[in-house]
Design a protein around this motif. Sequence first.
Motif, PDB file in Angstrom:
ATOM      1  N   ARG A   1       0.814  -1.222   0.000  1.00  0.00           N
ATOM      2  CA  ARG A   1       0.000   0.000   0.000  1.00  0.00           C
ATOM      3  C   ARG A   1       0.844   1.268   0.000  1.00  0.00           C
ATOM      4  NH1 ARG A   1      -5.601  -0.493  -0.996  1.00  0.00           N
ATOM      5  NH2 ARG A   1      -6.058  -2.686  -0.594  1.00  0.00           N
TER       6      ARG A   1
ATOM      7  N   ASP B   1      -1.092   3.843  -2.370  1.00  0.00           N
ATOM      8  CA  ASP B   1      -1.676   5.056  -1.800  1.00  0.00           C
ATOM      9  C   ASP B   1      -1.028   6.332  -2.329  1.00  0.00           C
ATOM     10  OD1 ASP B   1      -3.373   3.495  -0.296  1.00  0.00           O
ATOM     11  OD2 ASP B   1      -2.102   3.534   1.496  1.00  0.00           O
TER      12      ASP B   1
ATOM     13  N   TRP C   1      -4.619   0.031 -10.182  1.00  0.00           N
ATOM     14  CA  TRP C   1      -5.160  -1.280  -9.832  1.00  0.00           C
ATOM     15  C   TRP C   1      -4.197  -1.994  -8.887  1.00  0.00           C
ATOM     16  CZ3 TRP C   1      -5.912   1.222 -14.321  1.00  0.00           C
ATOM     17  CH2 TRP C   1      -7.216   1.270 -14.839  1.00  0.00           C
ATOM     18  N   TYR C   2      -4.744  -2.646  -7.905  1.00  0.00           N
ATOM     19  CA  TYR C   2      -3.958  -3.348  -6.877  1.00  0.00           C
ATOM     20  C   TYR C   2      -4.426  -4.794  -6.864  1.00  0.00           C
ATOM     21  CZ  TYR C   2      -1.782  -4.070  -2.239  1.00  0.00           C
ATOM     22  OH  TYR C   2      -1.013  -4.492  -1.183  1.00  0.00           O
TER      23      TYR C   2
ATOM     24  N   ASN D   1      -3.540  -8.574  -5.330  1.00  0.00           N
ATOM     25  CA  ASN D   1      -2.785  -9.357  -4.353  1.00  0.00           C
ATOM     26  C   ASN D   1      -3.030 -10.840  -4.607  1.00  0.00           C
ATOM     27  OD1 ASN D   1      -1.783 -10.722  -2.097  1.00  0.00           O
ATOM     28  ND2 ASN D   1      -2.372  -9.107  -0.664  1.00  0.00           N
TER      29      ASN D   1
ATOM     30  N   GLU E   1      -9.646  -6.769 -11.874  1.00  0.00           N
ATOM     31  CA  GLU E   1     -10.546  -6.591 -10.728  1.00  0.00           C
ATOM     32  C   GLU E   1     -11.278  -7.873 -10.367  1.00  0.00           C
ATOM     33  OE1 GLU E   1     -13.010  -3.299 -11.934  1.00  0.00           O
ATOM     34  OE2 GLU E   1     -11.270  -2.112 -12.567  1.00  0.00           O
TER      35      GLU E   1
ATOM     36  N   LEU F   1      -6.982 -10.724  -3.990  1.00  0.00           N
ATOM     37  CA  LEU F   1      -7.719  -9.614  -3.388  1.00  0.00           C
ATOM     38  C   LEU F   1      -7.447  -8.403  -4.267  1.00  0.00           C
ATOM     39  CD1 LEU F   1      -6.776 -10.146   0.381  1.00  0.00           C
ATOM     40  CD2 LEU F   1      -8.925 -10.779  -0.749  1.00  0.00           C
ATOM     41  N   ASN F   2      -8.505  -7.771  -4.730  1.00  0.00           N
ATOM     42  CA  ASN F   2      -8.353  -6.707  -5.724  1.00  0.00           C
ATOM     43  C   ASN F   2      -8.856  -5.381  -5.187  1.00  0.00           C
ATOM     44  OD1 ASN F   2      -8.904  -9.440  -7.086  1.00  0.00           O
ATOM     45  ND2 ASN F   2      -7.960  -8.285  -8.742  1.00  0.00           N
ATOM     46  N   ASP F   3      -8.201  -4.308  -5.609  1.00  0.00           N
ATOM     47  CA  ASP F   3      -8.630  -2.964  -5.254  1.00  0.00           C
ATOM     48  C   ASP F   3      -8.383  -2.057  -6.458  1.00  0.00           C
ATOM     49  OD1 ASP F   3      -9.628  -0.846  -3.840  1.00  0.00           O
ATOM     50  OD2 ASP F   3      -8.081  -0.850  -2.275  1.00  0.00           O
TER      51      ASP F   3
ATOM     52  N   ALA G   1      -8.406   2.346  -7.476  1.00  0.00           N
ATOM     53  CA  ALA G   1      -8.642   3.759  -7.175  1.00  0.00           C
ATOM     54  C   ALA G   1      -8.627   4.524  -8.490  1.00  0.00           C
ATOM     55  CB  ALA G   1      -7.558   4.292  -6.239  1.00  0.00           C
TER      56      ALA G   1
END
Length: 712
Positions: free
Chosen positions: A239, A243, A250-251, A253, A317, A327-329, A331
Amino acid sequence: MATAQLYFLVLALASTVAFGRNISPAEEDSGRLIDPFVPGDYPINHTAYRQALSLFLDTNIDVYAPNATGNFPVFYFTTGFGGIVPAEAHTQLFSQIASHGVVLVAVWKIGSPENSFDPAWLQATVEFVENRLENSLHNQEGYVSDFHVDYLNSFIGGHSAGNHVAVAQLQTDCLHYKGLILVDAVDGNNPIPENVTMYVITPGQKVNFTIPTLEIVTGLDPIIGPYGLACAPEELSGRRFFDAMNGPTWYVNATAYGHADLMDPVYVELNELAQFCPNDPNAPKPEYIQFLTGEIVSFINAVLDPVGNCALFDNLEKSGLVGINTLNDFASNGWDRCTPSECVLTPSSYSMFSFWIEYKVMKTTLYLLVGLLASATVAHIIHVDDDDLSRLIDPFVPGDYPINHTAYRQALTLFLDTNIDVYAPNSTGNFPVFYFITGFGGIVPAEAHTLLLSQIASHGIVVVAVWKLGSPETSFDPAWFEATVDFVENRLENSLHNQEGYISDFHVDYLHSFIGGHSGGSHVAVAQFQTNCLNYQGLILIDAVDGNSPIPENITMFVITPGQKVNFTVPTLQIVTGLDPVIGPYGLACAPEELSGRRFFDAMTGPTWYVNTTAYGHADLMDPVYVELNEITQFCPSDPSVPKEEYIQFLTGEIISFINGVLEPVEKCAFFDYLEMSGLVGINTENDYVSNGWERCSPLQCVLTPSYDLID
């Protein structure tokens, strides 16, 4: 035990990859674009450009590119530890990405990792790619005439600490970059925690550029392993980067995977054995390579054509693709989905939460592991004519024989239980055999020692370097070695004649064999003698370390019992380094005195020479790239000011002198004098010798003898 960490360092070479795109895909290519998680169709060439051989480069680059018709975008990929890790550790992933239609430029350079924080570090590479690469591939590599490097559509990224190079570039100039790809990103400029002084990310502060970004991490990145280290501590990775981004980010994991799982299979297997970077052996690795390729290909295609390929962002995603749970995130950072987004420089923004985080570990030993593979070997000048005496008088120079290297892999032959790499003279003669067992009980791949093995073989010896991925405990069993000896004695000569084209008068003289090893490989040689002399004429120990486990408290097996003699008599040469038992900055000695050095010397029953090269360290006999890596990290203490080429000459000369003296102790007895002198080739040594009842200059064969205590 430090032997372990040597070996570990190899595994920990973590680097990542970028993407390949099918630019301007034809209609018939749409099927492949729909499934980006499989290898592409383009044939790939690999071209290596070395800094030392080019007037136009300040770094080394390895180019993986499709030799096909098309305009292919560029991906600059900086290897781990700020671009120090050699690119060859990632051939499988680079090739698979390039097969989708990208010119993948892997960038690396031996030197201080601090240098790569300077954006100028990459400047010559970018200029070379934009102005010279295409012509070079056409003219020197024979690429098809309609192949073109589309450097106007470039991407930049890296793996682990290589990512700070990409971020540093974008902090000063967008150039032609369309997107940023971060894999297992780690921030910081030094492997020694207390020396970390430079970062590219300040927590609580946004970066000064806006660009589409894909960050892929693994669930095991921040997990502390059995050696007290996390390969990507959460406060320096994860992060921390996500951040700080300004553009759509796109994140992803990959929760079941670890920091080293994107490497070529041999390194993945090594890491699974060592668990330096925590790893789940049950998580399928080929699928992980497919997954990484698919995520990166999806990202690149969508960034380049956000309207036509917008649906590919969905792949970033979703969980469960290619069976990989994530695990996707995401922003948006103000970005409207499916609209073009260019790289632009923006002012940095500050937050009241800005802070400085103390560095805990970085992935120091990752990179280090490469460095510390220490192995050694010997060579022999076989029965020679009188006109060869001039070379024999000076055994400290390379021999005259031309050398071939042949690799036999366990998985590809019915007759081997190990891998062997054979370095042998393709010449007329009867050449004796030297079995050389690599470090950590024979786990270290032989290719790390090409320079020394070749130089030894050039004096007229069939050097058989033996290694095998597996538990180091198995090599304590003499049976571990049986198939190798059987292959060498019964099949090797025919194989070299029939498959490798050796001349008809080349012969393998296995009746005159020697055995030895480096570091933890030495216990294999000793274990052989404990049950059978076979055709062995002598034993050579280099930086020998005893024990079956890298974790000191787990050591349960030894080949030497202090205070007790071994149960065999054979001429022995033991070479150690003065820095072997010195504890380095990470709290470890690479060859602790209680497990090395005099432990072996005192246990021998035949004539034994002990040579301590006082200024050198455990890793100084490796190929130059690994020596330089170790000098930077000082994992195995080393003095950068002592000449390493001379050390290779010295080792060669000592070993050749020993072998010649053993094979012809009457005529060549004077060669033993070289084992008792200091200052040869400018190398200062402390020398010791014990005859154990041997009459100098008389023949001596290996015999089994009862073991006994030194003190009743």
